[in-house]
Design a protein around this motif. Structure first.
Motif, PDB file in Angstrom:
ATOM      1  N   LYS A  72       0.836  -1.201   0.000  1.00  0.00           N
ATOM      2  CA  LYS A  72       0.000   0.000   0.000  1.00  0.00           C
ATOM      3  C   LYS A  72       0.874   1.256   0.000  1.00  0.00           C
ATOM      4  CE  LYS A  72      -3.561  -0.145   2.667  1.00  0.00           C
ATOM      5  NZ  LYS A  72      -4.418  -0.116   3.888  1.00  0.00           N
ATOM      6  N   LYS A  73       1.917   1.252   0.825  1.00  0.00           N
ATOM      7  CA  LYS A  73       2.832   2.399   0.888  1.00  0.00           C
ATOM      8  C   LYS A  73       3.531   2.607  -0.456  1.00  0.00           C
ATOM      9  CE  LYS A  73       4.108   2.675   5.817  1.00  0.00           C
ATOM     10  NZ  LYS A  73       2.929   2.054   6.414  1.00  0.00           N
ATOM     11  N   PHE A  74       3.929   1.485  -1.082  1.00  0.00           N
ATOM     12  CA  PHE A  74       4.618   1.567  -2.369  1.00  0.00           C
ATOM     13  C   PHE A  74       3.690   2.129  -3.452  1.00  0.00           C
ATOM     14  CE2 PHE A  74       6.272  -0.832  -6.221  1.00  0.00           C
ATOM     15  CZ  PHE A  74       7.349   0.018  -6.413  1.00  0.00           C
TER      16      PHE A  74
ATOM     17  N   ILE B 257       5.690   8.380   2.170  1.00  0.00           N
ATOM     18  CA  ILE B 257       6.889   8.592   2.981  1.00  0.00           C
ATOM     19  C   ILE B 257       6.557   8.164   4.404  1.00  0.00           C
ATOM     20  CG2 ILE B 257       8.437  10.332   3.964  1.00  0.00           C
ATOM     21  CD1 ILE B 257       8.007  11.964   1.386  1.00  0.00           C
ATOM     22  N   PHE B 258       7.417   7.346   5.004  1.00  0.00           N
ATOM     23  CA  PHE B 258       7.171   6.887   6.370  1.00  0.00           C
ATOM     24  C   PHE B 258       8.503   6.747   7.110  1.00  0.00           C
ATOM     25  CE2 PHE B 258       7.605   3.274   3.599  1.00  0.00           C
ATOM     26  CZ  PHE B 258       8.350   2.341   4.318  1.00  0.00           C
ATOM     27  N   GLU B 259       8.407   6.547   8.414  1.00  0.00           N
ATOM     28  CA  GLU B 259       9.605   6.485   9.249  1.00  0.00           C
ATOM     29  C   GLU B 259       9.976   5.042   9.571  1.00  0.00           C
ATOM     30  OE1 GLU B 259      10.736   9.467  12.599  1.00  0.00           O
ATOM     31  OE2 GLU B 259       9.798   7.763  13.626  1.00  0.00           O
TER      32      GLU B 259
ATOM     33  N   LYS C  99      16.439   6.929  13.355  1.00  0.00           N
ATOM     34  CA  LYS C  99      15.177   6.875  12.618  1.00  0.00           C
ATOM     35  C   LYS C  99      15.277   7.748  11.369  1.00  0.00           C
ATOM     36  CE  LYS C  99      12.267   5.696  16.541  1.00  0.00           C
ATOM     37  NZ  LYS C  99      11.107   6.048  17.383  1.00  0.00           N
ATOM     38  N   LEU C 100      14.826   7.191  10.249  1.00  0.00           N
ATOM     39  CA  LEU C 100      14.921   7.891   8.968  1.00  0.00           C
ATOM     40  C   LEU C 100      13.569   7.909   8.269  1.00  0.00           C
ATOM     41  CD1 LEU C 100      18.199   6.308   7.513  1.00  0.00           C
ATOM     42  CD2 LEU C 100      17.984   8.550   8.605  1.00  0.00           C
ATOM     43  N   GLN C 101      13.303   8.992   7.546  1.00  0.00           N
ATOM     44  CA  GLN C 101      12.148   9.073   6.664  1.00  0.00           C
ATOM     45  C   GLN C 101      12.536   8.424   5.341  1.00  0.00           C
ATOM     46  OE1 GLN C 101       8.976  10.744   7.198  1.00  0.00           O
ATOM     47  NE2 GLN C 101       9.658  10.532   9.318  1.00  0.00           N
ATOM     48  N   VAL C 102      11.703   7.479   4.876  1.00  0.00           N
ATOM     49  CA  VAL C 102      12.065   6.726   3.670  1.00  0.00           C
ATOM     50  C   VAL C 102      10.874   6.577   2.723  1.00  0.00           C
ATOM     51  CG1 VAL C 102      13.887   5.404   4.821  1.00  0.00           C
ATOM     52  CG2 VAL C 102      11.534   4.523   4.796  1.00  0.00           C
TER      53      VAL C 102
END
Length: 374
Positions: free
Chosen positions: A91-93, A98-100, A141-144
């Motif tokens: 779903k995100k793809f 953008i998520f953490e 933690k990174l936003q990706v």
């Protein structure tokens, strides 16, 4: 779908409560004749040293039966988590979301992150710049964003760099929209070329053409600016379509005429160079960027038809200041009055010498007369 615990078989989804946590396994009450067992390797898709880091007694878990016989039911938490994670990641793809996520391991070639599954950020997709040592990224933690997702090959490739660049483009667009001609903004010199300097004014570069560096002629940009310099610049124009910004450095600096009335006064004699000759006079540069006008009537004591009868471009002259107007950027000069002052000085000197000679002659004659009187 969670199945009845009385109909257990391999692949069944069951619910249970953690009753005991050992060093290498977890025991779960699933309402079966025997407790179910989750081996440490089935707790998470990530490496686990201590099962207590993942679950604790009393936790309610949804699990999948991986293996079963009369003596033991082997359960998997990571298989249930993985299925749910794949759905969430897909779903995100699809939505380019953008998520953490958190960095769990540093491996050769990049970072391993927890996205409900084992995700990978290649070194080239971590930042928009080269990173030599990734050790500081552990537990960060990174936003990706997901850039490649393949369930069959168990491949989940993510990018933090894409998020950074997207944010940069967004800020760039916002900045371009907000800029207007005449604005004064602060910037940092990023790059110097032979035709000017590129200045970062908050995420977008603008060009200061060499002609906009100073009020005087500039041969080389490096004579005025260096990379890394923080400067104020004025926005001259913004081309939104081509994302081009023209800037001026000289417009933020005091002009050559600034304070001119404190430096030059009527009556002063100044030296200068003839820069331009026109039919009504000659323009003479007396300071860098400051030109005064010698009107044709102030060039010579005699009548002349055109200024070039007396003057030529490049000629050095001395002139007397007749008037100064900083607001209008005008200075009136006279070569004629310098000549007149010189002539007047010569006449006065002659007269002083004449007076002195007459006085001496009178003294001499007087002495002679005195002798005769004796």
């Amino acid at each position: 779908m969670v199945e009845s615990n009385n109909e257990l078989q391999v692949g069944s989804i069951v619910t249970g409560t953690v009753v005991k946590v050992d060093e290498k396994q977890v025991f779960v009450d699933i309402g079966y004749k025997s407790e179910g067992v989750i081996p440490i390797s089935e707790l998470s898709h990530l490496h686990v040293e201590n099962p207590g880091d993942v679950v604790k007694e009393g936790d309610e878990l949804t699990l999948q039966v991986k293996k079963m016989d009369d003596e033991e039911v082997v359960l998997s938490k990571k298989m249930v988590d993985a299925e749910k994670a794949w759905e969430d990641l897909q779903k995100k793809f699809d939505q380019n979301e953008i998520f953490e996520t958190e960095v769990k391991e540093i491996v050769k070639g990049g970072l391993v992150v927890d996205v409900g599954l084992r995700g990978f950020i290649p070194a080239s997709l971590v930042e928009a710049y080269f990173v030599e040592d990734f050790s500081d990224y552990k537990n960060k933690k990174l936003q990706v964003k997901i850039v490649d997702l393949n369930k069959e090959q168990n491949r989940i490739i993510l990018s933090h760099r894409a998020v950074v660049e997207e944010e940069k483009e967004k800020k760039k667009a916002e900045l371009l929209e907000s800029l207007e001609a005449g604005q004064i903004v602060e910037g940092t010199v990023q790059r110097i070329t032979n035709f000017g300097a590129f200045v970062d004014i908050g995420g977008v570069d603008g060009l200061v053409h060499i002609s906009e560096l100073a009020h005087t002629h500039v041969d080389q940009v490096s004579d005025v600016l260096s990379e890394g310099d923080k400067i104020n610049v004025e926005v001259l124009s913004v081309d939104l379509e081509n994302e081009r910004i023209s800037l001026s450095y000289k417009n933020t600096l005091p002009g050559p005429w600034s304070g001119i009335e404190n430096r030059i006064n009527p009556g002063d004699k100044v030296e200068g160079v003839v820069k331009r000759i026109v039919n009504f006079g000659a323009f003479v540069e007396i300071e860098d960027g400051v030109e005064g006008l010698v009107h044709i009537s102030q060039i010579a004591n005699r009548h002349i038809g055109t200024p070039d009868e007396v003057l030529e471009v490049g000629q050095k002259i001395v002139a007397k200041v007749l008037g100064v107007d900083e607001n209008e950027q005008r200075i009136s000069l006279s070569i004629k009055e310098v000549e007149q002052d010189k002539e007047q000085g010569e006449i006065e000197q002659y007269e002083r010498e004449e007076d002195s000679s007459s006085f001496q002659l009178g003294d001499m004659i007087g002495d002679k007369l005195d002798k005769y009187k004796q």
